[in-house]
Design a protein around this motif. Structure first.
Motif, short mmCIF file in Angstrom:
data_model
loop_
_atom_site.label_atom_id
_atom_site.label_comp_id
_atom_site.label_asym_id
_atom_site.label_seq_id
_atom_site.Cartn_x
_atom_site.Cartn_y
_atom_site.Cartn_z
N THR A 113 0.81 -1.22 0.00
CA THR A 113 0.00 0.00 0.00
C THR A 113 0.84 1.27 0.00
O THR A 113 0.31 2.35 -0.19
CB THR A 113 -0.94 0.04 1.22
OG1 THR A 113 -0.16 0.06 2.41
CG2 THR A 113 -1.89 -1.14 1.24
N LYS A 114 2.13 1.14 0.21
CA LYS A 114 3.01 2.30 0.23
C LYS A 114 3.51 2.61 -1.18
O LYS A 114 3.47 1.77 -2.07
CB LYS A 114 4.20 2.07 1.15
CG LYS A 114 3.82 2.01 2.61
CD LYS A 114 5.02 1.90 3.48
CE LYS A 114 4.60 1.89 4.94
NZ LYS A 114 5.74 1.83 5.83
N ASN B 195 6.75 3.77 -1.88
CA ASN B 195 8.18 4.03 -1.77
C ASN B 195 8.94 3.15 -2.77
O ASN B 195 8.36 2.30 -3.45
CB ASN B 195 8.68 3.81 -0.33
CG ASN B 195 8.38 2.42 0.17
OD1 ASN B 195 8.13 1.50 -0.60
ND2 ASN B 195 8.40 2.25 1.48
N SER C 259 8.63 -0.71 -2.52
CA SER C 259 7.37 -1.32 -2.92
C SER C 259 7.26 -1.47 -4.43
O SER C 259 6.57 -2.36 -4.92
CB SER C 259 6.19 -0.52 -2.38
OG SER C 259 6.09 0.73 -3.04
N GLU D 177 9.36 9.44 -3.51
CA GLU D 177 7.92 9.52 -3.25
C GLU D 177 7.31 10.75 -3.93
O GLU D 177 6.20 10.69 -4.46
CB GLU D 177 7.64 9.53 -1.75
CG GLU D 177 7.92 8.19 -1.09
CD GLU D 177 7.87 8.26 0.42
OE1 GLU D 177 7.44 7.26 1.03
OE2 GLU D 177 8.25 9.30 0.99
N ARG E 98 -3.34 9.25 0.17
CA ARG E 98 -2.46 8.12 -0.14
C ARG E 98 -1.06 8.30 0.45
O ARG E 98 -0.43 7.34 0.89
CB ARG E 98 -2.34 7.92 -1.64
CG ARG E 98 -3.55 7.34 -2.30
CD ARG E 98 -3.34 7.24 -3.79
NE ARG E 98 -4.57 6.94 -4.48
CZ ARG E 98 -4.79 5.81 -5.14
NH1 ARG E 98 -3.85 4.90 -5.20
NH2 ARG E 98 -5.93 5.60 -5.75
N PHE E 99 -0.56 9.52 0.42
CA PHE E 99 0.80 9.77 0.89
C PHE E 99 0.84 10.33 2.32
O PHE E 99 1.91 10.65 2.82
CB PHE E 99 1.51 10.75 -0.06
CG PHE E 99 1.92 10.10 -1.36
CD1 PHE E 99 3.15 9.51 -1.49
CD2 PHE E 99 1.05 10.08 -2.43
CE1 PHE E 99 3.54 8.92 -2.68
CE2 PHE E 99 1.42 9.48 -3.63
CZ PHE E 99 2.66 8.90 -3.76
N ASN E 100 -0.33 10.44 2.93
CA ASN E 100 -0.43 10.91 4.31
C ASN E 100 0.21 12.29 4.48
O ASN E 100 1.05 12.51 5.36
CB ASN E 100 0.19 9.89 5.26
CG ASN E 100 -0.25 10.10 6.68
OD1 ASN E 100 -1.31 10.70 6.92
ND2 ASN E 100 0.53 9.63 7.63
#
Length: 168
Positions: free
Chosen positions: A87-88, A90, A93, A136, A157-159
């Motif tokens: 789900t990340k 970076n 992932s 990112e 999504r990226f907080n």
């Protein structure tokens, strides 16, 4: 409730066993103060560590059950870490997931993505207070360009905040 009590008893037993092990492994016995009465000689009782024991309510079946639960929890933890990584957004992932790279960026594989990133990296600003890494930030821009995701979606999504997503 009974399971919780069993776990508490097992925990107490484990602590008692650890205390016993530490006392039998200590290199020097503690000397009692000289004004206290001397205990009787018990040197023959614990000559060997194998003779030491402790009464517990644990059985091999209980220990095996706890080991099974531990194995299941370890497996579940590994699965959850894998799902969390998926789900990340970076570098790690994308590294082993060609399908994710293709879908989110439109680039055929991770190596091409990495080459394009290395070309763009000098132009990406990343200060000491930056929440996102350069990679990112690069992925955020590619998601916006490829999928036309709303800024609010990217922020979730990226907080990050909406204004940060917009600035990037």
């Amino acid at each position: 409730m009974e399971l919780k009590e069993d776990q508490q008893r097992q925990s107490e037993c484990a602590e008692a066993l650890l205390d016993l092990l530490q006392t039998t492994e200590s290199p020097e016995p503690t000397q009692p103060p000289s004004d206290s009465p001397q205990p009787e000689d018990t040197s023959g009782i614990l000559n060997d560590q194998q003779d030491a024991g402790c009464q517990t309510d644990l059985t091999m079946e209980g220990i095996e059950r706890m080991e099974d639960v531990l194995r299941q929890n370890t497996t579940e933890l590994g699965d959850l870490r894998t799902k969390a990584l998926d789900t990340k957004f970076n570098q790690e992932s994308f590294e082993n997931n060609e399908e994710k790279t293709k879908f989110y960026t439109g680039l055929p594989n991770f190596l091409v993505l990495l080459q394009v990133f290395q070309l763009c990296e000098p132009y990406i600003t990343c200060g000491p207070m930056s929440v996102l890494s350069k990679f990112e930030q690069f992925i955020l821009v590619l998601l916006r360009l490829r999928l036309n995701l709303p800024l609010k979606d990217l922020a979730f999504r990226f907080n990050i905040s909406l204004s940060t997503a917009s600035r990037i």
